[in-house]
Design an enzyme around this catalytic site. Structure first.
Site, mmCIF file in Angstrom:
data_model
loop_
_atom_site.group_PDB
_atom_site.id
_atom_site.type_symbol
_atom_site.label_atom_id
_atom_site.label_comp_id
_atom_site.label_asym_id
_atom_site.label_seq_id
_atom_site.Cartn_x
_atom_site.Cartn_y
_atom_site.Cartn_z
ATOM 1 C CG HIS A 182 -10.861 -6.576 7.121
ATOM 2 N ND1 HIS A 182 -9.951 -7.103 7.989
ATOM 3 C CD2 HIS A 182 -10.360 -6.819 5.881
ATOM 4 C CE1 HIS A 182 -8.946 -7.652 7.316
ATOM 5 N NE2 HIS A 182 -9.172 -7.487 6.033
ATOM 6 C CD GLU A 236 -1.730 -2.400 1.406
ATOM 7 O OE1 GLU A 236 -0.582 -2.633 1.835
ATOM 8 O OE2 GLU A 236 -2.578 -3.288 1.218
HETATM 9 C C1 LIG Z 1 -2.316 -4.397 4.367
HETATM 10 C C2 LIG Z 1 -3.306 -5.302 3.723
HETATM 11 N N1 LIG Z 1 -3.470 -5.257 2.393
HETATM 12 C C3 LIG Z 1 -4.362 -6.062 1.789
HETATM 13 C C4 LIG Z 1 -5.110 -6.942 2.498
HETATM 14 C C5 LIG Z 1 -6.134 -7.840 1.816
HETATM 15 N N2 LIG Z 1 -5.641 -9.209 1.742
HETATM 16 C C6 LIG Z 1 -5.926 -10.089 2.716
HETATM 17 S S1 LIG Z 1 -5.133 -11.533 2.505
HETATM 18 C C7 LIG Z 1 -4.404 -11.016 1.074
HETATM 19 C C8 LIG Z 1 -3.483 -11.926 0.328
HETATM 20 C C9 LIG Z 1 -2.360 -12.357 1.199
HETATM 21 O O1 LIG Z 1 -1.495 -13.193 0.509
HETATM 22 P P1 LIG Z 1 -0.308 -13.934 1.243
HETATM 23 O O2 LIG Z 1 0.425 -12.997 2.127
HETATM 24 O O3 LIG Z 1 0.479 -14.643 0.214
HETATM 25 O O4 LIG Z 1 -1.033 -14.969 2.205
HETATM 26 P P2 LIG Z 1 -2.016 -16.171 1.812
HETATM 27 O O5 LIG Z 1 -3.388 -15.585 1.749
HETATM 28 O O6 LIG Z 1 -1.570 -16.743 0.531
HETATM 29 O O7 LIG Z 1 -1.891 -17.116 2.952
HETATM 30 C C10 LIG Z 1 -4.796 -9.712 0.785
HETATM 31 C C11 LIG Z 1 -4.376 -8.954 -0.391
HETATM 32 C C12 LIG Z 1 -4.935 -6.944 3.901
HETATM 33 N N3 LIG Z 1 -5.666 -7.741 4.692
HETATM 34 N N4 LIG Z 1 -4.023 -6.132 4.474
#
Ligand SMILES: Cc1ncc(C[n+]2csc(CCOP(=O)(O)OP(=O)(O)O)c2C)c(N)n1
Lengths: 328, 324
Positions: B129, B60
């Protein structure tokens, strides 16, 4: 390499508990019984289980939005976990947190996190405290491949490296960040390659092989306890389920996922390993599985019956009573 | 008039503005491949290509910072925050960079940047959220903040935001995305800085915005049944606040109730109350009433989440109290 039967049973218990718990959560969510949204750890059980089998209740972990597996592996009780996900008074956080915010501070589980990349710096702080208090505790920070692109990744690892803090950065590279494949947002082949830039050791392991994870974690954790500083471990795995339960998964085919899971399921890998080596017997494993299925069902039963938090709970816990103010 | 959803309305705005000006582009997490969590970007990459509809890393700080840099270099970026809560991650970019660059550098540049931020409570999304954070940005000189309550405004305000040469934060309530409503055909912009009198009345002024406008209008209907005629103002823009519309309404009704989903303490209602108290206190026949969330993070459990949400009956009671 050989392992004690007790150790292997405990390891299996962890992995099966995560699998059964998560399968149940998926079912309950689709049945409309759970509020909020849930992210499942299915297919990644070997990582949390392998790591946490090296930790004691005194050690710390920080977790993510996909945190149920980390909790269970660290030793959390599935009853208050289930109750929390139902939003009940008897949950770990009195129903105030939910799936993305489960914590059990009594066993060093410093919390799941709704903010991706929110855990790194907290783990660094816990490790800093351990170093200052000379307790030989370590902190493990779980994070995803997607989270590795947050700025906090850099700040936390550099600080931990510069100060030689007892923290393990554990990347769960499941190839996906929500709908986005890993390589479309990250130019480097392995997250672990970045360790060079911080002057710390790294290790890449097969995240679907619990023994590989366990052994890599053991080396890193011992090193951290001895004052050797942080290690970056990358556990390669694959996200078997949708990003959250209900994800339409338009970005990949069901067949692709199914094929991977059939070929490389961490739980099946464990079972065939221990049976082939004659370490455990099939009957023992079946017995463990049956017992855990019952435990999960019991957790659901009591969560269903448990009450919701009372209205006056809304205002509690915002602040604690500080002694300094009580005396004043 | 034709009816479309709130998310379709924002999509039309994006599409028309991207068509009109090729300097307009959009970036954020999971917007191209997925079309946005609320379907608000669906079809855009097919129309404009993934060079202009960009899936970003989970970064972000860099998303917003790069938006600022691109704006300085002549583009008109729209950046998506995924959830308004994650603005915490790029707060420096918002408050020390985008808000100040134009002023601090003596007006040498423009900052035509839009930050879209889905906010508000839906379905037990819990503490990280669910927030409504607009009041933070009211406190920062240099930013403009808009917050539509309905489909037509969603389109008109977004188009205006994209054409605006100053940084605009565009808050869109997550619960509004699937809502259908009338939207005029074709091109139209809704001016930033101008409130809308959604319903005229003479006994009390109810000011609200975003999702809570729907509760305010519901309350006004109920009040009408009791013979109380409420004027309902949709703020549309949080910064700069449209004092003129507020003041002339209060001068007429002599009573004021402000309603928002955000925490009451230090909220937009506090600012409006202060403005009215400073400049209009002699007009008032009763104390000002503010309705907002209690001073706690949004709890997960449905039984507690319910308690932080404002409903129409609470608005009716607040009005009754000051119309006695
Ligand atoms: C700062 C932030 N940006 C975006 C999100 C939305 N979001 C939640 S999980 C996710 C993907 C996360 O991917 P990863 O770190 O690879 O973990 P995985 O879900 O694959 O376990 C996103 C974009 C968030 N919760 N927090």
């Amino acid at each position: 390499m050989s392992y004690q039967a007790d150790f292997l049973r405990a390891l299996y218990r962890k992995m099966v508990t995560i699998r059964k718990f998560e399968e149940k959560i998926g079912e309950l969510f689709l049945g409309g019984e759970l509020p909020g949204f849930v992210h499942l750890y299915i297919g990644e059980e070997a990582i949390a289980s392998g790591i946490c089998s090296n930790l004691t209740d005194e050690d710390y972990i920080t977790s993510t939005h996909r945190g149920h597996g980390h909790c269970i592996a660290k030793g959390a009780n599935i009853k208050p976990m289930m109750a929390e996900i139902f939003g009940k008074k008897t949950g770990y956080c009195k129903g105030k947190g939910g799936s993305m915010h489960i914590a059990d501070f009594s066993i060093g589980m410093l919390g799941a996190n709704g903010v991706v990349g929110g855990g790194y710096t907290l783990a660094v702080g816990a490790a800093l405290a351990a170093k200052m208090k000379k307790t030989r505790q370590v902190a493990v920070c779980f994070f995803g491949d997607g989270a590795s692109n947050r700025g906090t990744f850099h700040e936390a690892i550099n600080m931990a490296a510069a100060w030689k803090l007892p923290v393990i950065f554990l990347c769960e590279n499941n190839q996906w960040a929500s709908t986005t494949p890993y390589r479309t947002t990250t130019a480097v082949e392995n997250i672990a390659d970045r360790a060079v830039g911080y002057g710390i050791p790294s290790n890449i392991v097969n995240g679907n092989d619990v023994f590989a994870v366990y052994e890599a974690a053991k080396v890193a954790i011992e090193r951290a306890r001895e004052g050797g500083g942080p290690t970056l471990i990358e556990a390669k795995t694959y996200r078997i389920k949708g990003h959250f339960v209900g994800d339409p998964e338009m970005y990949r085919t069901k067949a692709e996922v199914q094929e991977r899971f059939e070929k490389d399921d961490p739980l099946k890998n464990f079972v065939s390993d221990v049976l082939a080596k004659g370490w455990l017997k099939k009957a023992e494993l079946d017995q463990i599985e049956t017992k855990i299925t019952e435990e999960v069902d019991a957790a659901v039963d009591s969560a269903r019956k448990d009450p919701y938090p009372d209205d006056n709970e809304l205002y509690s816990d915002l602040y604690v009573e500080s002694e300094v103010n009580l005396r004043a | 008039m034709r009816e479309i959803t709130f998310s379709e309305a924002t999509l039309e705005a994006m599409s028309e503005e991207m068509q009109r000006d090729e300097k307009v582009f959009v970036m954020g997490e999971d917007i191209a491949r997925q079309g946005g969590i609320f379907g608000q970007f669906k079809g855009l990459p097919q129309k404009f290509g993934v060079e202009r509809v960009i899936d970003t890393p989970i970064s972000e700080t860099a998303i917003v910072g790069a938006g600022i840099g691109a704006a300085l270099a002549g583009m008109r970026p729209v950046v998506d925050m995924h959830f308004a809560d994650f603005v915490g991650v790029c707060m420096d970019e918002v408050l020390n960079q985008m808000a100040k660059i134009c002023y601090m550098f003596g007006g040498q540049c423009t900052m035509p940047l839009v930050m879209r931020a889905p906010d508000g409570i839906i379905r037990s999304a819990a503490a990280q959220h669910s927030q409504s954070l607009e009041a933070f940005f009211l406190h920062i000189p240099g930013l403009k903040v808009v917050i539509p309550s309905n489909t037509a405004d969603a389109k008109g305000l977004l188009k205006a935001a994209i054409r605006e040469d100053n940084p605009v934060l565009y808050f869109e309530h997550k619960a509004l995305f699937p809502l259908k409503g009338p939207v005029p055909e074709g091109e139209f912009c809704i001016p930033i800085g101008k409130a809308n009198i959604a319903k005229e009345g003479k006994d009390v002024t109810i000011i609200s915005y975003s999702l809570m406008m729907h509760r305010a209008l519901e309350a006004a209907d109920k009040l009408a049944g009791q013979g109380i005629s409420a004027e309902v103002i949709d703020l549309r823009t949080i910064s700069p606040i449209d004092k003129e519309t507020i003041f002339s309404s209060v001068a007429k009704t002599k009573r004021l109730v402000i309603v928002h989903e955000a925490v009451k303490t230090g909220g937009v209602g506090a600012e409006i109350s202060a403005l009215v108290a400073e400049e209009m206190i002699d007009y008032l026949d009763a104390p000002i009433k503010r309705l907002g969330a209690p001073f706690v993070p949004i709890p997960f459990s449905p039984s507690l989440e319910r308690l932080v949400k404002i409903n129409a009956d609470q608005i009716v009671s607040a009005v009754e109290e000051i119309c006695k």
